[in-house]
Design a protein around this motif. Structure first.
Motif, PDB file in Angstrom:
ATOM      1  N   UNK A 166       0.846  -1.194   0.000  1.00  0.00           N
ATOM      2  CA  UNK A 166       0.000   0.000   0.000  1.00  0.00           C
ATOM      3  C   UNK A 166       0.884   1.248   0.000  1.00  0.00           C
ATOM      4  N   UNK A 167       0.865   2.060  -1.070  1.00  0.00           N
ATOM      5  CA  UNK A 167       1.813   3.174  -1.185  1.00  0.00           C
ATOM      6  C   UNK A 167       1.272   4.524  -0.732  1.00  0.00           C
ATOM      7  N   UNK A 168       0.016   4.596  -0.341  1.00  0.00           N
ATOM      8  CA  UNK A 168      -0.641   5.884  -0.146  1.00  0.00           C
ATOM      9  C   UNK A 168      -0.594   6.339   1.310  1.00  0.00           C
ATOM     10  N   UNK A 169      -0.639   7.648   1.562  1.00  0.00           N
ATOM     11  CA  UNK A 169      -0.780   8.135   2.936  1.00  0.00           C
ATOM     12  C   UNK A 169      -2.173   7.884   3.507  1.00  0.00           C
ATOM     13  N   UNK A 170      -3.181   7.803   2.621  1.00  0.00           N
ATOM     14  CA  UNK A 170      -4.540   7.525   3.096  1.00  0.00           C
ATOM     15  C   UNK A 170      -4.583   6.146   3.751  1.00  0.00           C
ATOM     16  N   UNK A 171      -5.255   6.020   4.891  1.00  0.00           N
ATOM     17  CA  UNK A 171      -5.300   4.718   5.576  1.00  0.00           C
ATOM     18  C   UNK A 171      -6.186   3.716   4.851  1.00  0.00           C
ATOM     19  N   UNK A 172      -5.774   2.463   4.887  1.00  0.00           N
ATOM     20  CA  UNK A 172      -6.609   1.358   4.453  1.00  0.00           C
ATOM     21  C   UNK A 172      -6.871   0.502   5.677  1.00  0.00           C
ATOM     22  N   UNK A 173      -8.140   0.389   6.054  1.00  0.00           N
ATOM     23  CA  UNK A 173      -8.521  -0.266   7.300  1.00  0.00           C
ATOM     24  C   UNK A 173      -9.263  -1.558   7.000  1.00  0.00           C
ATOM     25  N   UNK A 194      -0.686   7.973   6.962  1.00  0.00           N
ATOM     26  CA  UNK A 194       0.714   7.541   6.975  1.00  0.00           C
ATOM     27  C   UNK A 194       0.989   6.398   7.945  1.00  0.00           C
ATOM     28  N   UNK A 195      -0.032   5.629   8.261  1.00  0.00           N
ATOM     29  CA  UNK A 195       0.153   4.434   9.091  1.00  0.00           C
ATOM     30  C   UNK A 195       0.025   3.146   8.286  1.00  0.00           C
ATOM     31  N   UNK A 196      -0.207   3.266   6.973  1.00  0.00           N
ATOM     32  CA  UNK A 196      -0.316   2.066   6.141  1.00  0.00           C
ATOM     33  C   UNK A 196      -1.642   1.370   6.347  1.00  0.00           C
ATOM     34  N   UNK A 197      -1.610   0.049   6.255  1.00  0.00           N
ATOM     35  CA  UNK A 197      -2.814  -0.744   6.480  1.00  0.00           C
ATOM     36  C   UNK A 197      -3.005  -0.977   7.973  1.00  0.00           C
TER      37      UNK A 197
END
Length: 326
Positions: free
Chosen positions: A102-109, A142-145
């Motif tokens: 996952x390369x984005x700063x947006x979180x994926x939860x 910026x915490x990743x998944x």
């Protein structure tokens, strides 16, 4: 700004009995619209995407990498964050795979449920609400998944499913949760360093075996493994020990394929140079095994498969990747 919701099935989306009237099991899949309708006080706009309706035991790397691609498109189109619902059986592994790429700063939860909607106290609605709030929160960037269940926020690379039925099944034994959702407010209490995302592989999936070491294990089932697999993860005793008869078998395999040493205990790290007997971590390292550090065996297998599928074959580079991501 909305949060993109991708649904993959699992306990959170199961309801109803078999069509033949036999009852006894939940099989009917709820859609994303059904799931969101069941959440009281949902205050985060969700853009729903119903995807593969499969039990989490049937998820593959390809399913999850396709999901990452779709989630990336949603973020590029303006989504504030992403929520993925799935079954909990493989949730710790799928969340870690997503986190690695996952390369984005947006979180994926990633979230799910331990109690299905037909029971008296299903936890799915509460978990979905908490996950949506985390995905929309600036604090989670910026915490990743992340994995969010039971109002706890966990790093994907540290979380484990540690109970078969409890609603508090997901824990991070080495670090504890990163934070909590308290009265609807997202509270991130610690921020681990973010690792650079790995490239999404384009090649065929790699075959990586997992061998859990047991009492009086001589490794007789492993002798021909290098003929059928591209890698091996060993879940050793304690800090990374195996019976002395198994050590030369693993050493021979390590001359042909990458062999990663982890601990079967569920918490703590493999050591590097504390014990020196045959079959100890020092001996196995000398025989060419790669140290898996704090990664549990399941996550180590995810990382090794991803590296091998991406064309990484040099053992030194693989060892460096494990040192960085473990």
């Amino acid at each position: 700004m909305t949060v993109a919701l991708f649904t993959l099935g699992g306990t959170i989306a199961m309801a109803g009995a078999r069509a033949d009237g036999s009852g006894g099991t939940v099989v009917t899949r709820l859609t994303g619209a059904d799931l969101t309708a069941a959440v009281p006080g949902l205050d985060v706009p969700l853009d729903v995407h119903d995807t593969q309706a499969v039990p989490s035991a049937n998820l593959t790397f390809r399913h999850l990498l396709d999901l990452v691609d779709a989630a990336s498109r949603a973020v590029r189109a303006g989504a504030r964050g992403v929520v993925v619902t799935q079954g909990t059986d493989t949730l710790e592994e799928s969340a870690y795979l997503i986190d690695l790429v996952w390369p984005h700063p947006e979180p994926l939860v990633v979230t799910g449920a331990m109690r299905n909607p037909t029971l008296a106290s299903p936890d799915g609605p509460g978990n979905l609400l908490a996950a949506a709030r985390v995905a929309a929160a600036d604090q989670a960037r910026d915490l990743g998944a992340l994995v969010v269940l039971n109002d706890e926020i966990h790093a994907a690379r540290r979380v484990r499913k540690t109970h078969a039925t409890s609603t508090a099944a997901f824990t991070s034994p080495d670090t504890g949760p990163l934070g909590h959702v308290i009265e609807g407010e997202v509270r991130v209490l610690n921020r681990p360093p973010r690792r650079p995302a790995l490239a999404v592989p384009t090649g065929p999936p790699a075959r990586v075996a997992l061998h859990t070491v047991t009492l009086d294990d001589d490794g007789s089932t492993l002798a021909a493994l290098a003929d059928t697999h591209q890698g091996l993860v060993v879940a050793g005793f304690g800090v990374g020990h195996v019976p002395s008869d198994l050590a030369p078998v693993l050493g021979t395999l390590a001359t042909r394929i990458p062999v990663v040493l982890t601990s079967r205990t569920g918490a703590g790290s493999v050591l590097t140079h504390t014990y020196g007997a045959i079959g100890s971590e020092t001996d196995l390292r000398r025989r060419g095994l790669i140290n898996g550090g704090l990664l549990d065996p399941y996550k180590a297998r995810v990382l090794l498969r991803l590296l091998l599928a991406g064309g990484e074959a040099d053992k030194t580079d693989i060892a460096e990747a494990f040192a960085q991501h473990a």
